[in-house]
Design a protein around this motif. Structure first.
Motif, PDB file in Angstrom:
ATOM      1  N   VAL A   1       0.510   1.243  -3.275  1.00 18.48           N
ATOM      2  CA  VAL A   1      -0.578   1.591  -4.069  1.00 18.48           C
ATOM      3  C   VAL A   1      -1.246   2.908  -3.651  1.00 18.48           C
ATOM      4  O   VAL A   1      -1.419   2.698  -2.217  1.00 18.48           O
ATOM      5  CB  VAL A   1      -1.765   0.374  -3.621  1.00 18.48           C
ATOM      6  N   ILE A   2      -1.604   3.896  -4.538  1.00 15.86           N
ATOM      7  CA  ILE A   2      -2.236   5.143  -4.204  1.00 15.86           C
ATOM      8  C   ILE A   2      -3.592   5.218  -4.768  1.00 15.86           C
ATOM      9  O   ILE A   2      -4.032   4.600  -5.739  1.00 15.86           O
ATOM     10  CB  ILE A   2      -1.479   6.163  -4.706  1.00 15.86           C
ATOM     11  N   LEU A   3      -4.567   5.567  -3.712  1.00 20.81           N
ATOM     12  CA  LEU A   3      -5.989   5.761  -4.170  1.00 20.81           C
ATOM     13  C   LEU A   3      -6.424   6.944  -4.393  1.00 20.81           C
ATOM     14  O   LEU A   3      -6.383   8.093  -3.384  1.00 20.81           O
ATOM     15  CB  LEU A   3      -6.932   4.859  -3.052  1.00 20.81           C
ATOM     16  N   PRO A   4      -6.803   7.306  -5.624  1.00 20.88           N
ATOM     17  CA  PRO A   4      -6.977   8.859  -5.777  1.00 20.88           C
ATOM     18  C   PRO A   4      -8.611   9.402  -5.112  1.00 20.88           C
ATOM     19  O   PRO A   4      -9.253   8.367  -4.882  1.00 20.88           O
ATOM     20  CB  PRO A   4      -7.181   8.924  -7.397  1.00 20.88           C
ATOM     21  N   GLN A   5      -8.775  10.432  -4.834  1.00 20.27           N
ATOM     22  CA  GLN A   5      -9.737  10.768  -4.001  1.00 20.27           C
ATOM     23  C   GLN A   5     -10.324  11.969  -4.869  1.00 20.27           C
ATOM     24  O   GLN A   5      -9.760  12.797  -5.438  1.00 20.27           O
ATOM     25  CB  GLN A   5      -9.566  11.371  -2.667  1.00 20.27           C
TER      26      GLN A   5
ATOM     27  N   LEU B   1      -2.258   6.985   0.155  1.00 16.03           N
ATOM     28  CA  LEU B   1      -1.193   5.855   0.190  1.00 16.03           C
ATOM     29  C   LEU B   1      -1.531   4.769   0.952  1.00 16.03           C
ATOM     30  O   LEU B   1      -1.840   5.100   2.256  1.00 16.03           O
ATOM     31  CB  LEU B   1       0.031   6.468   0.554  1.00 16.03           C
ATOM     32  N   VAL B   2      -1.578   3.699   0.317  1.00 17.88           N
ATOM     33  CA  VAL B   2      -2.080   2.462   1.159  1.00 17.88           C
ATOM     34  C   VAL B   2      -0.868   1.795   1.748  1.00 17.88           C
ATOM     35  O   VAL B   2      -0.168   0.864   1.297  1.00 17.88           O
ATOM     36  CB  VAL B   2      -2.584   1.179   0.156  1.00 17.88           C
TER      37      VAL B   2
ATOM     38  N   PRO C   1     -12.140   3.538   5.385  1.00 20.80           N
ATOM     39  CA  PRO C   1     -13.320   3.378   4.912  1.00 20.80           C
ATOM     40  C   PRO C   1     -13.606   3.095   3.567  1.00 20.80           C
ATOM     41  O   PRO C   1     -13.036   3.449   2.616  1.00 20.80           O
ATOM     42  CB  PRO C   1     -13.944   4.738   5.245  1.00 20.80           C
ATOM     43  N   ARG C   2     -14.893   2.228   3.267  1.00 22.29           N
ATOM     44  CA  ARG C   2     -15.092   1.807   1.685  1.00 22.29           C
ATOM     45  C   ARG C   2     -15.046   3.098   0.894  1.00 22.29           C
ATOM     46  O   ARG C   2     -14.741   3.144  -0.355  1.00 22.29           O
ATOM     47  CB  ARG C   2     -16.374   1.149   1.815  1.00 22.29           C
ATOM     48  N   GLU C   3     -15.594   4.295   1.358  1.00 23.36           N
ATOM     49  CA  GLU C   3     -15.698   5.439   0.428  1.00 23.36           C
ATOM     50  C   GLU C   3     -14.594   5.802   0.083  1.00 23.36           C
ATOM     51  O   GLU C   3     -14.433   6.682  -1.071  1.00 23.36           O
ATOM     52  CB  GLU C   3     -16.514   6.516   1.028  1.00 23.36           C
ATOM     53  N   ASP C   4     -13.169   5.617   0.587  1.00 22.60           N
ATOM     54  CA  ASP C   4     -11.946   5.972   0.204  1.00 22.60           C
ATOM     55  C   ASP C   4     -11.367   4.896  -0.893  1.00 22.60           C
ATOM     56  O   ASP C   4     -10.135   5.288  -1.329  1.00 22.60           O
ATOM     57  CB  ASP C   4     -11.146   6.335   1.325  1.00 22.60           C
TER      58      ASP C   4
ATOM     59  N   PHE D   1      -1.356  -4.553   1.537  1.00 21.45           N
ATOM     60  CA  PHE D   1      -3.096  -5.134   1.653  1.00 21.45           C
ATOM     61  C   PHE D   1      -3.473  -3.886   2.410  1.00 21.45           C
ATOM     62  O   PHE D   1      -2.901  -3.217   3.219  1.00 21.45           O
ATOM     63  CB  PHE D   1      -3.027  -6.382   2.233  1.00 21.45           C
ATOM     64  N   MET D   2      -4.775  -3.738   2.550  1.00 19.25           N
ATOM     65  CA  MET D   2      -5.444  -2.820   3.093  1.00 19.25           C
ATOM     66  C   MET D   2      -6.683  -3.570   3.897  1.00 19.25           C
ATOM     67  O   MET D   2      -7.070  -4.480   3.353  1.00 19.25           O
ATOM     68  CB  MET D   2      -5.892  -1.675   2.221  1.00 19.25           C
ATOM     69  N   MET D   3      -7.048  -2.983   4.888  1.00 20.15           N
ATOM     70  CA  MET D   3      -8.444  -3.680   5.542  1.00 20.15           C
ATOM     71  C   MET D   3      -9.683  -2.615   5.306  1.00 20.15           C
ATOM     72  O   MET D   3      -9.576  -1.264   5.464  1.00 20.15           O
ATOM     73  CB  MET D   3      -8.233  -3.611   7.188  1.00 20.15           C
ATOM     74  N   VAL D   4     -10.801  -3.248   4.884  1.00 18.99           N
ATOM     75  CA  VAL D   4     -12.119  -2.535   4.635  1.00 18.99           C
ATOM     76  C   VAL D   4     -13.149  -3.080   5.415  1.00 18.99           C
ATOM     77  O   VAL D   4     -13.484  -4.555   5.212  1.00 18.99           O
ATOM     78  CB  VAL D   4     -12.381  -2.207   3.280  1.00 18.99           C
TER      79      VAL D   4
END
Length: 606
Positions: A439-443, A450-451, A458-461, A597-600
């Motif tokens: 899973v990749i989160l664009p910024q 990359l997750v 952080p939530r903002e990411d 999974f990721m932690m936020v």
């Protein structure tokens, strides 16, 4: 962050007390935090009391410490240290960069002989016990149930700001270690304090400011927010061990027993390795109790990564038992290793950088054998600048941060990360993946993220929407993951908080018709990238945790025929109190084939 590190070794208590006074004059009164380990082998209880008082009464300084094992009967930088030498290790840190904490989470109780009353009713009915038909969860019995909340001092911190955790513990740290599941991806290092029943009358002696404690854990969370010091690196070294065999692979295991190595009898392999080594261990009968034979797990580069002491072996059945709740997983490369009972720990400490080290030393069984190895001069003194070196006969606990991307290259590691985070249990799914999900989160104004499995973000990411790839580890270009279509779901099982999941699960994404995308660079073949050919059922919703540190779980399923006609979920279905397992059963998804999974966390909540 770290203002001072040093270890002082001296035979004379007066020299150690002088050292404490020097440190007091230098650092007291400056809003600092001190971590210390003081060896317990003082011959005069009054000298020990004066040393503890001096270390725990520094003006405007928080102190965390313990009574530790002796550093005597070792060799440090080729210099012998006699058995009766005292030691004091001190680290002084900027209080803005550390948060002290105290844990009273109970650990595992000692085994009791006699009738087991673990299932006795708590409703006051004397003599009644629960039957096996009354819903006993054996998984919770053996695994200790769900992870308890973090100690207060750690719970109030934003997990994304924590670099490492250092702690000093009693001999039952299992409760704290279980709570560390809420802090994935963070390295934790703990020293099990020395046993002190004949020194202070306490099982162990921990010190938190002016308070003397007999149990629990005291420690520090390192954040480094006000420091330009690079993030610490960690490593484990196994001193004075001899490899008895070549590399082997675990092919069968169960619980804490290894049943086959290279499909062969492990006990017979161990006996053969011992015989070939020339060791005098009388293996036809039993091993000498003080001899240590272990199974060493190897890293990819062939270095010893973890060591498990062998506690028993059965030559006829073949199984060997190790001193652990579980063995390394099937497929792990291992070797038999031996540490001689007469081995004297020999340390070579580099001078180029600061170093904090925890050392496991032998108990009194053979310490006296090497007492004559060191200097016998009464004025013996050794100062190790920039070195914090603490020892204990009870050992230390090390949980490392996974190397970035390590989980994403190994299906077994992803599965273990899911199990350690209690995800299969909480989602009521069978998680035995055959592929890897990236899973990749664009910024908006930074490189995409990359997750990695279990990463803290952080939530903002996490605004997204995420870019998905389905990878076969044996074929990174993705041509063997199947043609699709696939269904992707993302859920939060921790709403509104990890300790109160009354609104869980929250559906953060649900969509079908995902297929491997064809890219021109790969000709006409598919790539690992997934793209959906129909609108998502539930579009991506950015994580918004209210309280605590939440798990956000991504799962991929094979899409069954007729999925597009399902009516169980649509765009107006509430996202809260959803159940991915129930939905999978209703529409015939089967078990997930990949996940991550990721932690936020919400930094403004405890």
């Amino acid at each position: 962050m770290v203002l001072h590190l040093s270890t002082c070794l001296a035979r004379s208590p007066a020299r150690l007390l002088d050292r404490i006074q020097t440190l007091t004059r230098q650092y007291a009164g400056h809003d600092l935090t001190m971590l210390f380990a003081l060896s317990a082998n003082f011959s005069d209880a009054q000298d020990l009391g004066r040393a503890v008082t001096g270390l725990t009464n520094l003006e405007r300084t928080q102190t965390i410490g313990c009574l530790s094992g002796r550093l005597g009967s070792t060799r440090i930088n080729e210099r012998g240290v006699a058995n009766d030498v005292l030691s004091l290790s001190v680290a002084v840190l900027d209080s803005r960069d550390v948060t002290p904490f105290r844990s009273t989470i109970p650990g595992r109780e000692e085994a009791q002989v006699g009738r087991w009353h673990a299932f006795r009713r708590k409703d006051g009915e004397a003599g009644k016990e629960r039957s096996l038909e009354e819903g006993v969860s054996w998984e919770e019995v053996w695994e200790g149930g769900k992870a308890p909340p973090l100690p207060d001092g750690l719970r109030q911190l934003d997990p994304t700001k924590i670099q490492n955790v250092l702690y000093l513990s009693d001999l039952k740290p299992e409760g704290l270690l279980s709570s560390f599941r809420h802090l994935p991806g963070i390295t934790k290092l703990g020293l099990l304090a020395s046993s002190t029943p004949f020194v202070t009358g306490r099982p162990v002696t921990l010190l938190h400011n002016q308070e003397i404690l007999s149990s629990g854990v005291v420690g520090l969370a390192l954040t480094g927010e006000h420091s330009i010091t690079p993030k610490p690196t960690f490593a484990v070294d196994f001193l004075d061990v001899r490899r008895l065999s070549g590399p082997m692979t675990i092919t069968q295991c169960e619980g804490n027993m290894v049943n086959a190595l290279d499909e062969d009898n492990p006990t017979q392999l161990l006996i053969s390795a011992i015989n070939k080594s020339g060791l005098d261990t009388h293996v036809s009968g039993s091993f000498k109790e003080e001899e240590q034979f272990s199974l060493g797990a190897l890293s990819e580069d062939g270095k010893l990564d973890r060591v498990y002491r062998i506690t028993a072996g059965d030559p006829s059945r073949g199984s060997i038992s190790i001193d652990s709740t579980s063995t390394p997983p099937i497929g792990t490369r291992v070797q038999f290793i031996h540490r001689p009972s007469t081995a004297i720990p020999s340390l070579s400490l580099p001078k180029s950088s600061r170093m904090l080290s925890f050392l496991t030393v032998s108990d009194e069984l053979y310490l006296s054998k090497s007492s004559r190895e060191g200097s016998t001069r009464e004025d013996f003194e050794m100062i190790l600048e920039n070195r914090f070196l603490a020892a204990s006969e009870n050992g230390f606990v090390f949980e490392r941060d996974e190397h970035p991307g390590e989980n994403d290259l190994n299906i077994g590691a992803v599965k273990r990360a899911f199990d350690n985070a209690d995800i299969p249990e909480d989602l009521k799914i069978n998680f035995d993946p055959t592929f890897l999900l990236e899973v990749i989160l664009p910024q908006a104004s930074a490189p995409p993220i990359l997750v990695h499995t279990g990463i803290q973000l952080p939530r903002e990411d996490t605004a997204g929407p995420p870019i998905l790839s389905l990878v076969n580890p044996s074929d990174p270009l993705g041509k063997n993951t199947g043609p699709g279509p696939f269904v992707v779901a993302a859920v939060d099982p921790d709403a509104p908080s990890p300790t109160n999941t009354s609104n869980a699960q929250v559906r953060h994404f649900l969509g079908g018709d995902f297929f491997p995308r064809k890219l021109p660079i790969l000709g006409s073949g598919p790539s690992p990238l997934l793209s959906n050919t129909s609108a998502a059922i539930s579009e991506w919703r950015q994580p918004t945790p209210t309280v605590g540190n939440h798990r956000y779980v991504f799962l991929v399923f094979k899409q069954p025929a007729g999925f597009d006609r399902q009516t169980f979920v649509n765009a107006t279905t509430p996202i809260q109190r959803w159940d991915v397992a129930t939905f999978a059963q209703e529409v015939g998804l089967g078990d997930p084939i990949a996940g991550t999974f990721m932690m936020v966390a919400n930094p403004d909540s405890p």
